[in-house]
Design a protein around this motif. Structure first.
Motif, mmCIF file in Angstrom:
data_model
loop_
_atom_site.group_PDB
_atom_site.id
_atom_site.type_symbol
_atom_site.label_atom_id
_atom_site.label_comp_id
_atom_site.label_asym_id
_atom_site.label_seq_id
_atom_site.Cartn_x
_atom_site.Cartn_y
_atom_site.Cartn_z
ATOM 1 N N ASP A 58 -8.306 7.100 -3.180
ATOM 2 C CA ASP A 58 -7.050 6.814 -2.626
ATOM 3 C C ASP A 58 -6.868 6.834 -1.033
ATOM 4 O O ASP A 58 -6.196 5.850 -0.614
ATOM 5 N N ALA A 59 -7.638 7.798 -0.471
ATOM 6 C CA ALA A 59 -7.684 7.807 1.125
ATOM 7 C C ALA A 59 -8.399 6.591 1.455
ATOM 8 O O ALA A 59 -7.845 5.995 2.551
ATOM 9 N N LEU A 60 -9.376 6.027 0.881
ATOM 10 C CA LEU A 60 -10.210 4.839 1.582
ATOM 11 C C LEU A 60 -9.334 3.605 1.426
ATOM 12 O O LEU A 60 -9.304 2.700 2.243
ATOM 13 N N ARG A 61 -8.605 3.606 0.209
ATOM 14 C CA ARG A 61 -7.753 2.441 -0.180
ATOM 15 C C ARG A 61 -6.830 2.408 1.032
ATOM 16 O O ARG A 61 -6.547 1.223 1.674
ATOM 17 N N ALA A 62 -5.984 3.670 1.371
ATOM 18 C CA ALA A 62 -5.205 3.655 2.588
ATOM 19 C C ALA A 62 -5.866 3.246 3.911
ATOM 20 O O ALA A 62 -5.235 2.377 4.732
ATOM 21 N N PHE A 63 -7.196 3.617 4.011
ATOM 22 C CA PHE A 63 -7.555 3.439 5.322
ATOM 23 C C PHE A 63 -7.914 2.023 5.331
ATOM 24 O O PHE A 63 -7.899 1.397 6.569
ATOM 25 N N SER A 64 -8.508 1.263 4.278
ATOM 26 C CA SER A 64 -8.648 -0.231 4.424
ATOM 27 C C SER A 64 -7.559 -0.885 4.625
ATOM 28 O O SER A 64 -7.357 -1.598 5.161
ATOM 29 N N SER A 65 -6.193 -0.455 3.962
ATOM 30 C CA SER A 65 -4.903 -1.225 4.109
ATOM 31 C C SER A 65 -4.436 -0.915 5.550
ATOM 32 O O SER A 65 -3.789 -1.788 6.107
ATOM 33 N N ALA A 66 -4.434 0.018 6.005
ATOM 34 C CA ALA A 66 -4.288 0.172 7.328
ATOM 35 C C ALA A 66 -4.799 -0.775 8.332
ATOM 36 O O ALA A 66 -4.284 -1.063 9.303
ATOM 37 N N ALA A 67 -6.133 -0.807 8.090
ATOM 38 C CA ALA A 67 -6.951 -1.651 9.095
ATOM 39 C C ALA A 67 -6.232 -3.020 8.863
ATOM 40 O O ALA A 67 -6.148 -3.623 9.864
ATOM 41 N N GLY A 68 -6.177 -3.576 7.698
ATOM 42 C CA GLY A 68 -5.689 -4.753 7.623
ATOM 43 C C GLY A 68 -4.393 -5.203 7.944
ATOM 44 O O GLY A 68 -4.052 -6.278 8.248
ATOM 45 N N ALA A 69 -3.630 -4.216 8.027
ATOM 46 C CA ALA A 69 -2.082 -4.348 8.392
ATOM 47 C C ALA A 69 -1.888 -4.048 9.946
ATOM 48 O O ALA A 69 -1.027 -4.339 10.408
ATOM 49 N N ALA A 70 -3.043 -3.876 10.601
ATOM 50 C CA ALA A 70 -2.861 -3.615 12.314
ATOM 51 C C ALA A 70 -2.850 -5.043 12.633
ATOM 52 O O ALA A 70 -3.040 -5.958 12.534
ATOM 53 N N LYS A 71 -1.913 -4.977 13.643
ATOM 54 C CA LYS A 71 -1.700 -6.093 14.564
ATOM 55 C C LYS A 71 -1.830 -5.948 16.177
ATOM 56 O O LYS A 71 -1.223 -4.926 16.736
ATOM 57 N N GLY A 72 -2.464 -6.823 16.879
ATOM 58 C CA GLY A 72 -2.476 -6.910 18.321
ATOM 59 C C GLY A 72 -3.358 -5.712 18.827
ATOM 60 O O GLY A 72 -3.357 -4.539 18.208
ATOM 61 N N GLY A 73 -3.859 -5.775 19.820
ATOM 62 C CA GLY A 73 -4.558 -4.771 20.654
ATOM 63 C C GLY A 73 -5.872 -4.214 20.040
ATOM 64 O O GLY A 73 -5.970 -3.141 20.112
#
Length: 357
Positions: A58-73
């Motif tokens: 669950d934590a790695l799914r969240a880590f992956s999703s957070a990376a994919g949702a990042a924008k800019g910079g």
């Protein structure tokens, strides 16, 4: 049929091989090994007796999703905005998987790699240090800049020079938004063993420790769940039968005297062991003896790692491969490496067709 290093005769022995590999080839090879080519969060099978396994998924799914949702910079806007003080662990730039042998750390690391978008790399610690050795530090940094995710399997904590070099590399790349995921060698979970790995890891990468989240994964070594506690041993006739059967089926089988094979490993850099196992279907070893030289033992560990990644069965005669490291080694500073290798050799000997129950 696979030929020797000169391409002149059929490959029958590992001692025929003295492969070379360039920095560029090393870079191209930084993908998950064949056995994890289809690894995903969905096909990881968490053990219900150890809730930390599902928690890690669950934590790695969240880590992956957070990376994919990042924008800019860069990822998560690193360098342009600070993370919110909410302590959202998924927003950290790195994740470290801490656990014993065979609990699925590498599977989960590969699953994260497959789930990631953008440029991504997956390799063992030794492959990254070999890359720096082949290309030089500055060129390596230049080539890796802009990588979205770098996965480091088996992060080594026993070589201060290489560890600090990797710490520097991490520090030079995170400023551009590169995210990191790592596993490390830890002993089996017994009487609290393995609980020091995370603190060791974070101490050694002290400059970046605040950017890493630690995920502890408890459980049993899956490689031993369906095998006995010792590597399978056969006799010379059994080796001959296994080799002839593999070759008759069109496969490539090598056969070597164990001592000669170990001596030959000293002539090939461990970063090249990846090419030594390429295209081989079975490894046969005659007259296995216990090792008492640490350098020989560490080279064998490195080779077994590559054979395990390539899923190459081993048949062996003599001392069981699970007893190849002497008592002093198992009680010394490299104990973690040796125990992991023992686990893998048990699995590889059990996987040989002639040894399957």
């Amino acid at each position: 049929m696979t030929t020797d290093a000169l391409g002149t005769s059929p490959l029958t022995s590992l001692t025929q091989l003295s492969p070379t590999i360039t920095g560029e080839q090393l870079l191209e090879s930084l993908t998950p090994p064949a056995q994890f080519a289809t690894a995903s969060f969905d096909n990881y099978r968490p053990d219900a007796d150890y809730p930390s396994q599902q928690e890690a998924v669950d934590a790695l799914r969240a880590f992956s999703s957070a990376a994919g949702a990042a924008k800019g910079g860069g990822f998560l806007g690193f360098g342009r905005r600070k993370r919110q003080a909410s302590g959202d662990e998924a927003q950290k730039l790195g994740v470290y998987l801490d656990g014993g042998f065979g609990v699925g750390k590498t599977h989960l690391l590969a699953a994260l790699w497959h789930a990631a978008s953008g440029r991504k790399l997956f390799g063992t610690f030794i492959e990254y240090t070999a890359l720096v050795g082949a290309l030089g530090y500055a060129k390596t940094v230049e080539l890796l800049k802009g990588t979205a995710l770098i996965c480091i399997d088996e992060f080594e904590l026993d070589d201060p020079g290489d560890t600090m070099m990797m710490t520097r590399l991490i520090g030079d790349l995170v400023g551009g938004g590169t995210r990191f995921a790592a596993t490390s060698n830890t002993p089996p979970n017994a009487l609290g063993e393995g609980r020091f790995a995370a603190s060791d890891f974070l101490r050694e990468i002290h400059a970046m420790s605040g950017n890493f989240r630690t995920l502890r994964i408890d459980g049993l070594d899956f490689r031993r769940r369906a095998t006995t506690g010792a590597a399978v041993v056969t006799d010379a006739a059994g080796l001959t039968a296994a080799v002839e059967s593999t070759r008759a089926a069109g496969g490539v089988a090598t056969r070597d005297d164990f001592t000669a094979f170990v001596d030959h490993l000293a002539t090939v850099h461990p970063s090249r062991y990846l090419k030594m196992v390429d295209g081989i279907d079975l490894i046969a070893l005659d007259d296995v003896v216990q090792l008492h030289d640490q350098m020989q033992a560490l080279r064998l560990v490195a080779f077994i790692d590559r054979a395990y990644d390539a899923e190459i069965p081993i048949v062996a005669a003599g001392v069981p491969l699970s007893e190849v490291f002497d008592e002093a080694m198992l009680g010394g500073g490299f104990r973690k490496k040796y125990l992991r290798s023992v686990s893998r050799m048990i699995a590889l000997t059990a996987a040989a067709p002639s040894n399957r129950g």
